[in-house]
Design a protein around this motif. Structure first.
Motif, PDB file in Angstrom:
ATOM      1  N   TRP A   1       2.924  -6.283   9.793  1.00 37.76           N
ATOM      2  CA  TRP A   1       3.366  -5.693   8.627  1.00 37.76           C
ATOM      3  C   TRP A   1       4.602  -4.595   8.964  1.00 37.76           C
ATOM      4  N   LEU A   2       5.129  -3.776   7.708  1.00 38.37           N
ATOM      5  CA  LEU A   2       6.367  -2.819   7.935  1.00 38.37           C
ATOM      6  C   LEU A   2       6.056  -1.654   7.260  1.00 38.37           C
ATOM      7  N   ASP A   3       6.071  -0.871   8.185  1.00 38.60           N
ATOM      8  CA  ASP A   3       6.182   0.892   7.253  1.00 38.60           C
ATOM      9  C   ASP A   3       7.484   1.267   7.323  1.00 38.60           C
ATOM     10  N   ALA A   4       7.708   1.922   6.046  1.00 42.20           N
ATOM     11  CA  ALA A   4       8.230   3.027   5.498  1.00 42.20           C
ATOM     12  C   ALA A   4       8.027   4.230   5.447  1.00 42.20           C
ATOM     13  N   ARG A   5       8.608   5.550   6.434  1.00 44.38           N
ATOM     14  CA  ARG A   5       7.936   6.584   6.433  1.00 44.38           C
ATOM     15  C   ARG A   5       8.755   7.573   6.818  1.00 44.38           C
ATOM     16  N   TYR A   6       7.977   7.979   6.049  1.00 42.54           N
ATOM     17  CA  TYR A   6       8.761  10.337   6.325  1.00 42.54           C
ATOM     18  C   TYR A   6       7.627  10.838   6.147  1.00 42.54           C
ATOM     19  N   SER A   7       8.202  11.896   6.864  1.00 38.95           N
ATOM     20  CA  SER A   7       7.347  13.061   7.487  1.00 38.95           C
ATOM     21  C   SER A   7       8.250  14.583   7.433  1.00 38.95           C
ATOM     22  N   PHE A   8       7.827  15.718   7.263  1.00 39.66           N
ATOM     23  CA  PHE A   8       8.201  16.955   7.095  1.00 39.66           C
ATOM     24  C   PHE A   8       7.373  17.868   8.023  1.00 39.66           C
ATOM     25  N   VAL A   9       8.092  18.513   9.025  1.00 38.54           N
ATOM     26  CA  VAL A   9       8.176  19.572   9.777  1.00 38.54           C
ATOM     27  C   VAL A   9       8.972  20.970   9.522  1.00 38.54           C
ATOM     28  N   GLY A  10       8.272  22.030   9.282  1.00 37.10           N
ATOM     29  CA  GLY A  10       9.007  23.708   8.985  1.00 37.10           C
ATOM     30  C   GLY A  10       8.409  24.800  10.090  1.00 37.10           C
TER      31      GLY A  10
ATOM     32  N   GLY B   1       3.474  20.928  23.824  1.00 37.83           N
ATOM     33  CA  GLY B   1       4.146  20.635  22.387  1.00 37.83           C
ATOM     34  C   GLY B   1       3.518  22.340  21.817  1.00 37.83           C
ATOM     35  N   GLU B   2       5.043  22.331  20.956  1.00 38.55           N
ATOM     36  CA  GLU B   2       4.076  23.605  19.917  1.00 38.55           C
ATOM     37  C   GLU B   2       3.489  23.037  18.399  1.00 38.55           C
ATOM     38  N   PRO B   3       2.359  23.334  17.660  1.00 40.20           N
ATOM     39  CA  PRO B   3       1.752  22.568  17.367  1.00 40.20           C
ATOM     40  C   PRO B   3       2.602  23.370  15.588  1.00 40.20           C
ATOM     41  N   VAL B   4       2.443  22.590  14.688  1.00 39.98           N
ATOM     42  CA  VAL B   4       2.983  22.832  13.658  1.00 39.98           C
ATOM     43  C   VAL B   4       2.528  21.893  12.253  1.00 39.98           C
ATOM     44  N   PRO B   5       2.370  21.518  11.696  1.00 40.24           N
ATOM     45  CA  PRO B   5       1.311  20.988  10.181  1.00 40.24           C
ATOM     46  C   PRO B   5       2.867  20.346   9.956  1.00 40.24           C
ATOM     47  N   ALA B   6       2.327  19.106   9.619  1.00 39.43           N
ATOM     48  CA  ALA B   6       2.888  17.787   9.593  1.00 39.43           C
ATOM     49  C   ALA B   6       2.158  17.575   8.679  1.00 39.43           C
ATOM     50  N   PHE B   7       3.053  16.862   7.348  1.00 41.69           N
ATOM     51  CA  PHE B   7       2.966  15.737   6.415  1.00 41.69           C
ATOM     52  C   PHE B   7       4.213  14.964   5.560  1.00 41.69           C
ATOM     53  N   GLY B   8       3.187  14.227   5.152  1.00 41.10           N
ATOM     54  CA  GLY B   8       4.233  13.529   4.032  1.00 41.10           C
ATOM     55  C   GLY B   8       3.478  11.876   3.468  1.00 41.10           C
ATOM     56  N   GLY B   9       4.397  10.932   3.264  1.00 41.59           N
ATOM     57  CA  GLY B   9       3.639   9.284   3.097  1.00 41.59           C
ATOM     58  C   GLY B   9       4.461   8.223   3.517  1.00 41.59           C
TER      59      GLY B   9
ATOM     60  N   ALA C   1       0.578  -0.908  -0.431  1.00 43.28           N
ATOM     61  CA  ALA C   1      -0.263   0.359   0.213  1.00 43.28           C
ATOM     62  C   ALA C   1       1.227   1.232   0.648  1.00 43.28           C
ATOM     63  N   PHE C   2       0.160   2.542  -1.126  1.00 45.89           N
ATOM     64  CA  PHE C   2       1.156   3.433  -0.741  1.00 45.89           C
ATOM     65  C   PHE C   2      -0.008   4.793  -0.282  1.00 45.89           C
ATOM     66  N   GLU C   3       0.222   5.597   0.714  1.00 48.77           N
ATOM     67  CA  GLU C   3      -0.139   6.639   1.479  1.00 48.77           C
ATOM     68  C   GLU C   3       0.517   7.811   1.754  1.00 48.77           C
ATOM     69  N   VAL C   4      -0.869   9.481   1.193  1.00 44.05           N
ATOM     70  CA  VAL C   4      -0.099  10.160   2.537  1.00 44.05           C
ATOM     71  C   VAL C   4      -0.621  10.403   3.185  1.00 44.05           C
ATOM     72  N   LEU C   5       0.206  10.662   3.730  1.00 47.42           N
ATOM     73  CA  LEU C   5       0.027  11.960   5.804  1.00 47.42           C
ATOM     74  C   LEU C   5      -0.208  13.307   5.686  1.00 47.42           C
ATOM     75  N   GLY C   6      -1.277  13.417   6.836  1.00 45.14           N
ATOM     76  CA  GLY C   6      -0.885  14.548   7.344  1.00 45.14           C
ATOM     77  C   GLY C   6      -1.748  14.970   8.811  1.00 45.14           C
ATOM     78  N   GLY C   7      -1.302  15.903   9.005  1.00 37.78           N
ATOM     79  CA  GLY C   7      -1.607  15.922   9.834  1.00 37.78           C
ATOM     80  C   GLY C   7      -0.887  17.271  12.031  1.00 37.78           C
TER      81      GLY C   7
END
Length: 282
Positions: free
Chosen positions: A160-169, A132-140, A113-119
């Motif tokens: 199952w196994l996840d290979a995950r990438y997330s980014f915050v700025g 904590g300090e809330p900031v937007p995050a997204f990835g896949g 499966a391939f997924e995009v994530l956000g939160g």
């Protein structure tokens, strides 16, 4: 003196006895009476004597009894590599063998499966906020259900196994001093899922893994830029709700989605991610 003739009946009696005695004397003397305790004569030797040109049948040349003949290997015997295994199974000496499981052969799913994530990522901050300090995050992420490699029905969709990438700025500051921070999270985390019943496409899971976080900070003071960057190890752990909703009865394509609460431990700081993801599963 007159002589009396002897009677004739003794002569006739003797002749009669000789007449009836001749058939008895003609019987075969080679067949004596067989007693019950004696072994029964072979059927091939009873009755009429064989011709003179027929060779004598020795005991080893005679047909063995049915009980002594070698058993033909039946079709059922072919299921066993050794015929002795089949005979032991008939006598109940062999334990019941497990049926061969064909879960891997008749499964139409590939478990990919391939997924995009956000939160929202709650960043640990020196300001000491409670959550904590809330900031937007997204990835896949890329998901692989490696449990399908195992020939075990309960573990097929549980592992199952996840290979995950997330980014915050994050960018903050004043007109004179500006700070810009970017973080890139990369992790590899296995999970174990408990489905809502056998064959269900929905379940809850727990996940633990590890990875790295690449952090790049840039401090701008009076127009002068000072970059700082580095890599830190991280530990990922959390829980979530996972679903694989089937989109069509004619296709194996599924809508893969999740609701999750995940924690990232980087150094002595903890970042918390709360969000959802959606994608395509096969």
């Amino acid at each position: 003196m007159t002589t009396r003739a002897p009677p004739a009946w003794p002569l006739f009696s003797l002749l009669g006895c000789l007449t009836f005695a001749s058939p008895v004397l003609a019987q075969d003397t080679d067949s004596p009476y067989r007693y019950p305790d004696e072994e029964e004569e072979a059927p091939s030797r009873r009755g009429r004597a064989p011709p003179e040109d027929t060779p004598y049948a020795y005991p080893e040349d005679e047909d063995p009894p049915a009980s002594a003949r070698p058993r033909r290997r039946s079709a059922r015997d072919s299921e066993y590599k050794d015929p002795d295994d089949f005979r032991r199974a008939e006598r109940g000496e062999e334990e019941e063998k497990e049926f061969e499981r064909l879960a891997r052969m008749d499964d139409p799913n590939t478990g990919i499966a391939f997924e995009v994530l956000g939160g929202v990522m709650l960043l640990s901050s020196a300001r000491g906020q409670l959550f904590g300090e809330p900031v937007p995050a997204f990835g896949g992420r890329f998901t692989w259900e490696y449990g399908r490699l195992l020939n075990s029905e309960p573990l097929r969709e549980a592992l199952w196994l996840d290979a995950r990438y997330s980014f915050v700025g994050q960018r903050e500051g004043t007109a004179l001093v500006v700070g810009d921070v970017q973080r890139h999270y990369a992790s590899l985390a296995p999970a174990y899922e408990l489905t809502f019943g056998e064959g269900s496409d929905y379940g809850v899971y727990a996940q633990v893994g590890g990875g790295i976080v690449y952090e790049m900070s840039r401090l701008e003071v009076g127009g002068k830029l000072t970059p700082v960057e580095g890599i830190k190890p991280l530990i990922q752990y959390g829980v979530g709700l996972r679903g694989r909703t089937k989109l069509s009865m004619l296709s194996n394509t599924r809508l893969a989605w999740r609701l999750e609460l995940m924690r990232f431990r980087r150094g002595y700081q903890d970042d918390t991610f709360a969000g959802l993801s959606a994608g395509i599963g096969f």
